[in-house]
Design an enzyme around this catalytic site. Structure first.
Site, PDB file in Angstrom:
ATOM      1  CB  CYS A  42     -10.599   0.806  14.976  1.00 11.84           C
ATOM      2  SG  CYS A  42      -9.552   2.376  15.220  1.00 11.84           S
ATOM      3  CG  MET A  43      -7.469   2.905  18.366  1.00 11.75           C
ATOM      4  SD  MET A  43      -7.827   4.419  18.943  1.00 11.75           S
ATOM      5  CE  MET A  43      -8.742   4.808  20.191  1.00 11.75           C
ATOM      6  CE  LYS A  94      -2.612  -1.381   3.472  1.00 13.19           C
ATOM      7  NZ  LYS A  94      -2.340  -2.763   3.843  1.00 13.19           N
ATOM      8  CG  MET A 128      -8.940  -4.216  13.864  1.00 16.41           C
ATOM      9  SD  MET A 128      -9.536  -2.630  14.781  1.00 16.41           S
ATOM     10  CE  MET A 128      -8.086  -1.890  15.497  1.00 16.41           C
ATOM     11  N   GLY A 154      -4.773   1.188  13.779  1.00 14.05           N
ATOM     12  CA  GLY A 154      -5.213   0.852  12.198  1.00 14.05           C
ATOM     13  C   GLY A 154      -4.921   2.010  11.518  1.00 14.05           C
ATOM     14  CD  GLN A 155      -8.943   5.412  11.911  1.00 14.65           C
ATOM     15  OE1 GLN A 155      -9.171   6.297  11.033  1.00 14.65           O
ATOM     16  NE2 GLN A 155      -9.386   5.211  12.902  1.00 14.65           N
TER      17      GLN A 155
END
Lengths: 810, 88
Positions: free
Chosen positions: A179-180, A95, A355, A392-393
């Site tokens: 997510c967290m 990515k 996650m 994740g971000q």
């Protein structure tokens, strides 16, 4: 193309140069040492043809890889892994490789669009700003802001100040809630302060790496390759995958512990049971630095109830390896293997999770349990011994957890319910006393539920402004929390959805107002990654058309309200809340033409920096980040140099640990410098398969696409590699249902249904009774199926355990 | 389109030797010096289109004996003689 007179030679020379550059970069990385070589920008420019290189963190995940971005003719034309970056040491994943192309999808949003019947009409920015201001002014208490961990730190800080300081309204929450949030409550319940004590350096030092429901081979591949690379060089490192399905990570691990959903709670208790039974827990560490806790069922909160070691031991007695096997499905021998590893003081053990442990209706509980077995065994506080959550971000830590863009928080670890914290914030923002609302706003699920409930039925939220995220694809149970907005008979005609984004998405399809945003190197920015590293970059290219920075959009609306006399947009001296000066004169940064007259990011960051010291998350001045590939907080000045911190709470690493203390949990929730080891009982998932819905559905991500695919699906190479959603199914289950690879199946839950092809022996391999669907494909929204049950403390939903049934579609 | 990657190789020496030979035979692929210590192999990939580049990278990733492929550099500016590659 050079001067155009000798194109063939020009092209060949350029290709040769680029190829030589490419090989030089790869050779340097392959041979190491990684820091001995200059970055590309410092290499001879001969043949570079005007390509200008600059640094930026990658736009995608929370790893925080740095890339070198090559710009020519106002466009990004090349990217390279940054050899000066400690995080990725010159490497990128697939990515990151394509991150530059994410800017240039053919359908970039370039004009503000206002809904007009079933379509949209282009409007000016002036009209767009006035439209938002009208909605806010009409009912400021019914306005909500929904952002993400993709907000840069200044963007999130501005949105936070606009809402909590300007509107006295706490209805602001980020998608990071999805997510967290459970990682946050896990850290708070254990240490009294958020974010990991360890860092990525632990991956270079550990002997054992345990992935708890985590697939870093696909989600954080650069970090995973760092570990695989050690093994390839002959180092002994044991990799253990604890998961509900086989993944690419499993393939690289020596041990695979296949568990049922919520099995992790039992496994962690089983390890603690063995440590005590075998006498292999670290008595000295526990007696010096830890307390014991159990949940307070009568008054559920993150403090729980204190218990003695003997009471803790008694609670764990039932969790024998055999009982854990019954609860989790993991063989007792594998539980013993884990217990033996944790009981060995000569090993260095690092745990990673993401996650799998966070998207869990007992997410807070399992987070505290994994911290607990590290503390109980003493595998904490030295390089390689660390319980570490990943994000994740790119700025879930920096913007959400540190800036505090959650509905109950204020910057720097403060909370709205604490009077002293509100007063400090009002002081920093120069607000009248009492401006900040003491009541937490709506968390994500509650916010969207309220928005999708008719006003006359108690749906308090009337307008939501979404920036840098895609809730129309990521919210759970979309048919309850998002899709009603698009139904004419839902009674929601008075509700108004504003979406700032770079591409059309599943969210913009129901928006009333769409605003085109700048992304990544089209604007200045600062991110904070998973290992407490704050990273800065400068704008390198212009955004397309009329796309503009999200931060500018917020400030422009704030100023429009200020001009209209909305009191909240002025400080106690009557000055605009976001006033920035140059040569002692205010700069009209709310006018796009003047937004880049000064560095707005720097002004906001320096203001925000004041907040960071209370919880010892000290940041350096902005300019220090300009010249580095990020620094890990606390960053403290010593002898004129700003020093980062690799390990928190450990003497010799953390500047805030007092001399002679060894380990000091100086934000302990029990005010005694101790961490809390929790007992948390195993409980079943909120929804389990039954005769009607016999399969357990797990959702997740894939290597090629980042989250909802809004950027990566615009990159043809990635889209072709992974073009659409699918259902992963076990071969035996497929045979039992007369299904073959590629068959179309209808998947139904109690909340919705969708049709997609099945994939047997695909990317991952779920066990019998379990199926998996990735969430990147906006044409088949898996969250039509998922459950919106949430963890009681973090308010985070569980996307990993929804009961479904499957039928072949003829 | 030009890119460079670093492949991390695993397996016994004779298998690695065979793998290196097969990688060097791939069209558009050039390998640099294999580092025995780090087990890393620098590779450049030259291809007419982004799609072909991605195909080659994927093929590398799937080769037996290749533990991991990390990308280091990619120049994705469209070459004028390959207009079909203009994915932007």
């Amino acid at each position: 193309m050079g001067n155009g007179e000798t194109p063939a030679i020009d092209v060949i020379q350029r290709r040769q140069f680029m190829k030589a550059t490419a090989m030089a970069a790869a050779t340097a990385v392959a041979g190491g040492p990684p820091y001995a070589l200059p970055v590309l920008a410092d290499e001879p420019a001969d043949g570079a043809e005007g390509v200008e290189w600059n640094k930026a963190p990658c736009r995608f995940c929370g790893t925080g890889c740095h890339v070198q971005v090559g710009v020519q003719g106002g466009k990004v034309v090349a990217v390279a892994g940054d050899r000066n970056a400690e995080v990725n040491k010159g490497l990128l994943c697939v990515k990151g490789y394509h991150v530059g192309s994410a800017l240039y999808g053919s359908d970039r949003l370039t004009k503000p669009l206002l809904r007009d019947g079933d379509g949209y009409r282009e409007i000016s920015w002036q009209e767009a700003i006035k439209t938002i201001a009208d909605r806010v002014e009409a009912a400021p208490e019914r306005f909500a802001f929904y952002g993400s961990g993709q907000w840069t730190i200044p963007e999130g800080y501005a949105a936070q100040k606009f809402m909590k300081g300007g509107l006295a309204n706490n209805h602001i929450d980020p998608n990071a809630r999805l997510c967290m949030a459970s990682a946050v409550t896990g850290f708070l319940a254990t240490y009294g302060v958020d974010e990991p004590a360890g860092c990525y350096d632990d991956l270079d030092a550990c002997d054992v790496l345990i992935m708890w429901g985590n697939n870093p081979a696909e989600m954080h591949p650069v970090l995973f390759s760092r570990v695989v690379d050690r093994r390839s060089r002959g180092e002994q490192i044991t990799l253990i995958d604890i998961s509900t399905r086989r993944t690419r990570t499993t393939e690289a691990c020596q041990h695979y512990l296949e568990m049922r959903g919520h099995g992790d709670l039992a496994i962690a208790n089983g390890v603690a049971h063995l440590l005590i039974k075998n006498g292999t827990y670290d008595r000295e560490f526990v007696e010096s630095y830890c307390n014991f806790k159990v949940p307070d069922d009568a008054n559920p909160n993150l403090h729980g109830k204190p218990i003695s070691f003997d009471e803790y031991k008694k609670q764990l007695e039932p969790y024998t390896p055999e009982h854990v096997e019954e609860l989790s499905g993991v063989p007792a021998d594998q539980i013993r293997m884990l217990g033996d590893l944790f009981g060995n003081p000569d090993l260095k053990i690092t745990s990673l999770w993401c996650m799998g442990m966070n998207q869990h209706t007992r997410g807070t509980a399992i987070n505290t349990l994994v911290h607990g077995i590290h503390l109980l065994s003493g595998h904490f506080g030295t390089p390689g011994d660390a319980p570490t959550s990943l994000t994740g971000q790119p700025s879930a830590c920096g913007t959400v957890r540190e800036v505090g863009t959650l509905a109950h928080t204020l910057p720097g670890g403060r909370v709205v319910a604490n009077e002293a914290h509100r007063q400090q914030t009002e002081e920093f923002w120069n607000l009248p006393a009492g401006r900040i609302n003491a009541t937490p706003g709506f968390h994500t699920v509650k916010m969207w539920e309220s928005f999708c409930t008719p006003t006359d039925q108690g749906g308090e939220i009337g307008t939501i402004w979404v920036q840098v995220t895609n809730p129309g694809q990521t919210l759970p149970n979309l048919n309850k929390l998002f899709n009603p907005k698009g139904k004419r008979d839902a009674g929601l005609a008075d509700k108004f959805l504003i979406v700032s984004d770079v591409y059309p998405t599943a969210t913009t399809r129901l928006a009333d107002l769409i605003l085109p945003s700048a992304m990544w190197v089209e604007k200045n920015g600062i991110f904070g990654n998973s290992e407490r590293r704050t990273q800065q970059w400068f704008k390198m290219v212009d955004p397309p058309g009329d796309a503009r920075d999200d931060c500018w959009q917020t400030i422009a609306v704030a100023h429009e309200l200020f001009e209209r006399g909305l009191k909240g947009m002025a400080d106690r001296d009557g000055r605009f809340l976001f006033e920035q000066k140059q040569d002692d004169q205010p700069v009209p940064i709310w006018e796009w033409e003047h937004y880049y007259d000064i560095n707005v990011d720097e002004g906001l960051f320096e203001e925000y920096r004041q907040f960071t010291r209370m919880k010892h998350k000290d940041l350096a001045p902005y300019v220090e980040y300009v010249n580095t590939r990020g620094m890990r907080w606390p960053v403290v000045e010593k002898d004129g140099t700003w020093k980062e911190t690799r390990l928190r709470f450990s003497e010799g690493y953390d500047p805030y640990v007092e001399e002679g203390r060894g380990v000091q949990f100086y934000h302990s929730p029990t005010d005694d410098d101790r961490a809390q080891i929790w007992f948390q009982p195993w409980v079943p998932p909120a929804e389990v398969p039954d005769e009607e819905y016999p399969f357990m559905l797990c959702t997740g991500r894939v290597l090629e696409h980042w989250h909802t695919g809004t950027m990566t699906r615009r990159i043809p190479q990635l889209n072709r590699a992974m073009p659409g959603g699918y259902l992963e199914m076990n071969e035996a289950d497929a045979a039992a249902h007369d299904l073959e690879n590629g068959d179309q199946v209808k998947i139904e839950s109690r909340r919705g249904s969708l049709v997609m092809p099945i994939w047997i022996h695909g990317r991952g391999q779920p066990p019998e009774g379990t199926v998996f669907i990735p969430f990147f494909d906006e044409t088949v929204l898996v969250n039509d199926l998922t459950l919106d049950a949430i963890d009681p403390f973090s308010k985070q939903p569980d996307y990993k355990k929804s009961a479904v049934r499957i039928k072949k579609v003829s | 389109m030009i890119a460079s990657v670093v492949a991390t190789l695993e397996g016994p020496p004779n298998a690695t030797a065979r793998l290196l030979s097969s990688l060097r035979a791939l069209p558009g692929v050039e390998t640099g010096p294999f580092d025995e210590t780090t087990r890393r192999l620098p590779i450049t990939i030259e291809s007419p289109t982004p799609m072909a580049l991605e195909e080659t990278t994927r093929h590398l990733r799937e080769c037996r004996g290749v533990a991991f492929v990390d990308v280091v550099f990619v120049h994705f500016e469209t070459e004028p003689e390959h207009p079909e590659a203009d994915f932007r």
